[in-house]
Structures are given as structure tokens and as C-alpha cells.
Design an enzyme around this catalytic site. Structure first.
Site, PDB file in Angstrom:
ATOM      1  N   HIS A   1      46.826  24.453  -8.701  1.00 28.04           N
ATOM      2  CA  HIS A   1      46.093  24.632  -7.437  1.00 28.04           C
ATOM      3  C   HIS A   1      44.650  24.203  -7.620  1.00 28.04           C
ATOM      4  O   HIS A   1      44.177  23.990  -8.740  1.00 28.04           O
ATOM      5  CB  HIS A   1      46.141  26.103  -6.998  1.00 28.04           C
ATOM      6  CG  HIS A   1      47.449  26.507  -6.399  1.00 28.04           C
ATOM      7  ND1 HIS A   1      48.509  26.977  -7.152  1.00 28.04           N
ATOM      8  CD2 HIS A   1      47.878  26.460  -5.116  1.00 28.04           C
ATOM      9  CE1 HIS A   1      49.519  27.240  -6.353  1.00 28.04           C
ATOM     10  NE2 HIS A   1      49.181  26.939  -5.114  1.00 28.04           N
TER      11      HIS A   1
ATOM     12  N   LYS B   1      40.774  28.660  -5.897  1.00 30.59           N
ATOM     13  CA  LYS B   1      41.779  29.708  -5.730  1.00 30.59           C
ATOM     14  C   LYS B   1      41.379  30.943  -6.524  1.00 30.59           C
ATOM     15  O   LYS B   1      41.038  30.857  -7.708  1.00 30.59           O
ATOM     16  CB  LYS B   1      43.149  29.187  -6.186  1.00 30.59           C
ATOM     17  CG  LYS B   1      44.271  30.189  -5.926  1.00 30.59           C
ATOM     18  CD  LYS B   1      45.632  29.553  -6.076  1.00 30.59           C
ATOM     19  CE  LYS B   1      46.742  30.532  -5.801  1.00 30.59           C
ATOM     20  NZ  LYS B   1      46.624  31.148  -4.439  1.00 30.59           N
TER      21      LYS B   1
HETATM   22  N1  LIG Z   1      51.233  31.941   2.286  1.00 29.11           N
HETATM   23  C1  LIG Z   1      50.877  30.667   2.308  1.00 29.11           C
HETATM   24  O1  LIG Z   1      51.655  29.778   2.760  1.00 29.11           O
HETATM   25  C2  LIG Z   1      49.531  30.289   1.834  1.00 29.11           C
HETATM   26  C3  LIG Z   1      48.687  31.261   1.364  1.00 29.11           C
HETATM   27  N2  LIG Z   1      47.408  30.957   1.029  1.00 29.11           N
HETATM   28  C4  LIG Z   1      46.545  32.095   0.653  1.00 29.11           C
HETATM   29  O2  LIG Z   1      45.660  32.330   1.730  1.00 29.11           O
HETATM   30  C5  LIG Z   1      44.423  32.863   1.253  1.00 29.11           C
HETATM   31  C6  LIG Z   1      43.268  32.047   1.814  1.00 29.11           C
HETATM   32  O3  LIG Z   1      43.367  30.743   1.325  1.00 29.11           O
HETATM   33  P1  LIG Z   1      42.211  29.677   1.744  1.00 29.11           P
HETATM   34  O4  LIG Z   1      42.131  29.555   3.219  1.00 29.11           O
HETATM   35  O5  LIG Z   1      42.443  28.463   0.931  1.00 29.11           O
HETATM   36  O6  LIG Z   1      40.894  30.417   1.195  1.00 29.11           O
HETATM   37  P2  LIG Z   1      39.381  30.213   1.666  1.00 29.11           P
HETATM   38  O7  LIG Z   1      38.558  30.847   0.603  1.00 29.11           O
HETATM   39  O8  LIG Z   1      39.168  28.796   2.054  1.00 29.11           O
HETATM   40  O9  LIG Z   1      39.277  31.087   3.014  1.00 29.11           O
HETATM   41  C7  LIG Z   1      39.339  32.491   2.984  1.00 29.11           C
HETATM   42  C8  LIG Z   1      38.388  32.994   4.063  1.00 29.11           C
HETATM   43  O10 LIG Z   1      38.548  34.401   4.180  1.00 29.11           O
HETATM   44  C9  LIG Z   1      37.287  34.929   4.545  1.00 29.11           C
HETATM   45  N3  LIG Z   1      37.266  36.367   4.277  1.00 29.11           N
HETATM   46  C10 LIG Z   1      36.930  37.015   3.140  1.00 29.11           C
HETATM   47  N4  LIG Z   1      37.001  38.344   3.322  1.00 29.11           N
HETATM   48  C11 LIG Z   1      37.411  38.532   4.620  1.00 29.11           C
HETATM   49  C12 LIG Z   1      37.672  39.677   5.416  1.00 29.11           C
HETATM   50  N5  LIG Z   1      37.501  40.920   4.933  1.00 29.11           N
HETATM   51  N6  LIG Z   1      38.096  39.499   6.693  1.00 29.11           N
HETATM   52  C13 LIG Z   1      38.230  38.240   7.202  1.00 29.11           C
HETATM   53  N7  LIG Z   1      37.977  37.118   6.494  1.00 29.11           N
HETATM   54  C14 LIG Z   1      37.573  37.275   5.219  1.00 29.11           C
HETATM   55  C15 LIG Z   1      36.271  34.142   3.745  1.00 29.11           C
HETATM   56  O11 LIG Z   1      35.004  34.186   4.372  1.00 29.11           O
HETATM   57  C16 LIG Z   1      36.905  32.732   3.749  1.00 29.11           C
HETATM   58  O12 LIG Z   1      36.333  31.915   4.760  1.00 29.11           O
HETATM   59  C17 LIG Z   1      44.559  32.883  -0.268  1.00 29.11           C
HETATM   60  O13 LIG Z   1      44.984  34.177  -0.659  1.00 29.11           O
HETATM   61  C18 LIG Z   1      45.688  31.896  -0.551  1.00 29.11           C
HETATM   62  O14 LIG Z   1      46.415  32.200  -1.722  1.00 29.11           O
HETATM   63  C19 LIG Z   1      46.900  29.680   1.109  1.00 29.11           C
HETATM   64  C20 LIG Z   1      47.713  28.664   1.547  1.00 29.11           C
HETATM   65  C21 LIG Z   1      49.098  28.887   1.924  1.00 29.11           C
HETATM   66  O1  LIG Z   2      45.576  29.298  -2.556  1.00 29.22           O
HETATM   67  C1  LIG Z   2      46.276  28.340  -2.111  1.00 29.22           C
HETATM   68  O2  LIG Z   2      45.813  27.234  -1.754  1.00 29.22           O
HETATM   69  C2  LIG Z   2      47.735  28.582  -1.987  1.00 29.22           C
HETATM   70  N1  LIG Z   2      48.177  29.803  -2.190  1.00 29.22           N
HETATM   71  C3  LIG Z   2      49.506  30.249  -1.977  1.00 29.22           C
HETATM   72  C4  LIG Z   2      50.035  30.911  -3.231  1.00 29.22           C
HETATM   73  O3  LIG Z   2      49.224  31.666  -3.861  1.00 29.22           O
HETATM   74  O4  LIG Z   2      51.222  30.708  -3.534  1.00 29.22           O
HETATM   75  C5  LIG Z   2      50.415  29.211  -1.362  1.00 29.22           C
HETATM   76  C6  LIG Z   2      50.111  27.788  -1.708  1.00 29.22           C
HETATM   77  O5  LIG Z   2      50.610  27.497  -3.002  1.00 29.22           O
HETATM   78  C7  LIG Z   2      48.639  27.461  -1.601  1.00 29.22           C
END
Ligand SMILES: NC(=O)C1=CN([C@@H]2O[C@H](COP(=O)(O)OP(=O)(O)OC[C@H]3O[C@@H](n4cnc5c(N)ncnc54)[C@H](O)[C@@H]3O)[C@@H](O)[C@H]2O)C=CC1
Ligand SMILES: O=C(O)C1=N[C@H](C(=O)O)C[C@H](O)C1
Length: 238
Positions: free
Chosen positions: A135, A139
């Protein structure tokens, strides 16, 4: 639909783009620095919330949605130790939420492929199995939530593997998950079976965040007609 975004980072911004393309509206974009804005939000103004925030934030965000009777789709990973408590809170308070480590259709097919291959390999003691996830460098959690889901599916079907570790290991009961951080890697997961004779490897590579975002949005369109703690399997029906 009227959508509340909890987390407006890489994923929140991708979801906004796709949601507007599908004629939804975004009623609020909440980040760590404007979470107080939730206080002025009328729950009637929201049909569904989507949380892609951070591991330390997701449990409280989910409880806020439950308290305001807003169904919430949760993509945030890295909070599995709180999941049982959050599930119970949702049930006790008549809420609705769905969390998935990965919303892309391709990865959910990969989850099934992983279990199928593990069933075949359970009787093949000459092979050693290991995992790798790659990743981006921003992350916060390791191993990825997707890797943990894959590890759990593998361990259901390979009797020798009883725990996963996020490092190399030569202990027969340990499943090694190696995490690599390099930009721009949206998400790559592989499972490899190695023997003296040959190797078998399956890999899923995300080319962008679009698949994650579209999957989460399709679930958000479905979730308001559901009740309780739902799963990606409930949504996919495969
Ligand atoms: N389930 C899935 O398909 C996927 C899951 N993810 C997960 O999603 C999460 C976010 O990923 P990204 O968008 O890449 O991270 P990012 O760091 O780009 O965005 C996260 C956002 O959350 C905000 N944040 C922090 N604390 C908060 C709170 N208490 N309330 C509201 N917002 C808050 C931050 O200001 C930041 O803008 C990670 O845990 C990642 O692993 C990411 C991609 C796919
Ligand atoms: O942090 C990410 O970007 C992603 N997080 C998810 C995970 O923790 O599996 C899903 C995806 O791989 C992208």
C-alpha cells in the site's frame, strides 16, 4: 440519496465524485478538523453515512450514526479490536451498519478464490504459504484490513495455520503477512504457496481507488432498507 461523508480524504473525495455522477447529494464532509459540524447537522437531512476516516475515529463515528438513527457504511480499517463492542452497541440501540475491509467486487471475488485455493492446498504439506500486501506510504495500519480478511479465510481452510503475524516467520503454525509501503500503491494483495518443486501465487491489484469507492456507494444505496449489523456477504449474495 443524501449522503454524509465521515472522512474526506483520498476515499471520501473519490466517493464524492462517484456519488455526484449518480445524482446523489453530499450533505456534509466531515474531517478531523471540523467534526464539531456534526452538532449542527439534522439527522433528517441524511439518508446514509459513509465512513472512511481513521482507525481511532471509526467506532465513535459509528456510534454517533446509531444514536442519530443514520445507517452507516464503514470502510475504515484497523479497529477490529473494537468491533464486538460496536456490533453490540448497534444491536442494543436499533442501529444499522455494515463494515467491510474491502468494497471492491474484484477483491470480494478474490476472497472466495483464496478460500477455494486454501481448501485444495490443505492436504499438500510440501507447500509453505505466505502473504504480502503493498500500500501507499500514508496508510496508518498494517497489515491491511484486506490482508487480515484473507488470512482469516485461509486459516479457516488450512488446519496447520492458527495465527497470522505481520513479519516473516518459520513457525509452522504462523501465517506470515509481509507489509510493504510504497507510493502510489492503491492496494495489492498476494498469497503464495512455495514448495521445492514449484510455486503457486494468486494476486489482486487495485489500479485505483475507484473500485473501493463504487462498491461502498452501491452498499450505501442498499443499506437504508436493512436493519442491524450487515455484512458484505449479505449485500453480494455470492
Ligand atoms: N474498505 C475499503 O474498501 C477501503 C478502506 N480504506 C480505509 O479507509 C480509511 C481511510 O482511507 P483514506 O481515505 O485513504 O485515508 P485519508 O487519510 O486520505 O483520509 C482519512 C480522513 O479521515 C479524516 N478523519 C480523521 N479523524 C476523523 C474523525 N474523527 N471524523 C471524521 N473524519 C476524520 C482525516 O481528516 C482524513 O481526511 C483507512 O482506514 C483505509 O484503510 C481505504 C480504501 C478502501
Ligand atoms: O488504506 C488503503 O488505501 C486501503 N485500505 C484497505 C485495507 O486496509 O485493506 C483496503 C484497500 O486495500 C486500500
Amino acid at each position: 440519496m443524501k449522503i454524509l461523508l465521515l472522512g474526506y480524504g483520498k476515499m471520501g473525495q473519490m466517493i464524492e465524485k462517484l456519488a455526484l455522477d449518480r445524482n446523489h447529494s453530499i450533505v456534509a464532509k466531515i474531517n478531523v478538523d471540523n467534526r464539531a459540524d456534526l452538532g449542527s447537522l439534522s439527522a433528517d437531512a441524511v439518508d446514509v453515512a459513509i465512513d472512511f476516516s481513521q482507525p481511532s475515529a471509526a467506532p465513535d463515528n459509528i456510534k454517533w450514526c446509531v444514536n442519530h438513527q443514520i445507517p452507516v457504511v464503514v470502510g475504515t480499517t484497523g479497529w477490529a479490536s473494537h468491533k464486538a463492542e460496536v456490533d453490540q452497541y448497534c444491536i442494543d440501540n436499533g442501529g444499522t451498519y455494515l463494515v467491510a475491509s474491502n468494497f471492491s467486487i474484484g477483491v470480494n471475488i478474490f476472497f472466495k478464490l483464496n478460500k477455494f485455493l486454501a481448501k485444495l492446498m490443505n492436504s499438500q504439506s510440501d507447500y509453505e504459504v505466505s502473504m504480502k500486501e503493498i500500500h501507499h506510504t500514508h496508510k496508518l495500519d498494517a497489515p491491511s484490513g484486506t490482508a487480515i480478511t484473507l488470512a482469516e479465510g485461509l486459516m479457516e481452510n488450512i488446519q496447520t495455520k492458527t495465527k497470522w503475524v505481520n513479519q516473516a516467520s518459520d513457525k509452522p503454525e504462523e501465517l506470515s503477512i509481509i507489509s510493504e509501503r510504497v507510493d502510489p500503491a492503491p492496494g495489492t494483495h498476494s498469497i503464495q504457496y512455495d514448495s521445492r518443486i514449484d510455486s503457486i501465487k494468486i494476486t489482486h491489484t487495485a489500479h485505483s481507488r475507484e473500485g473501493f469507492a463504487m462498491g461502498a456507494l452501491l452498499v450505501a444505496e442498499w443499506l437504508p432498507n436493512q436493519k442491524g449489523v450487515k455484512t458484505m456477504e449479505d449485500f453480494l449474495q455470492f
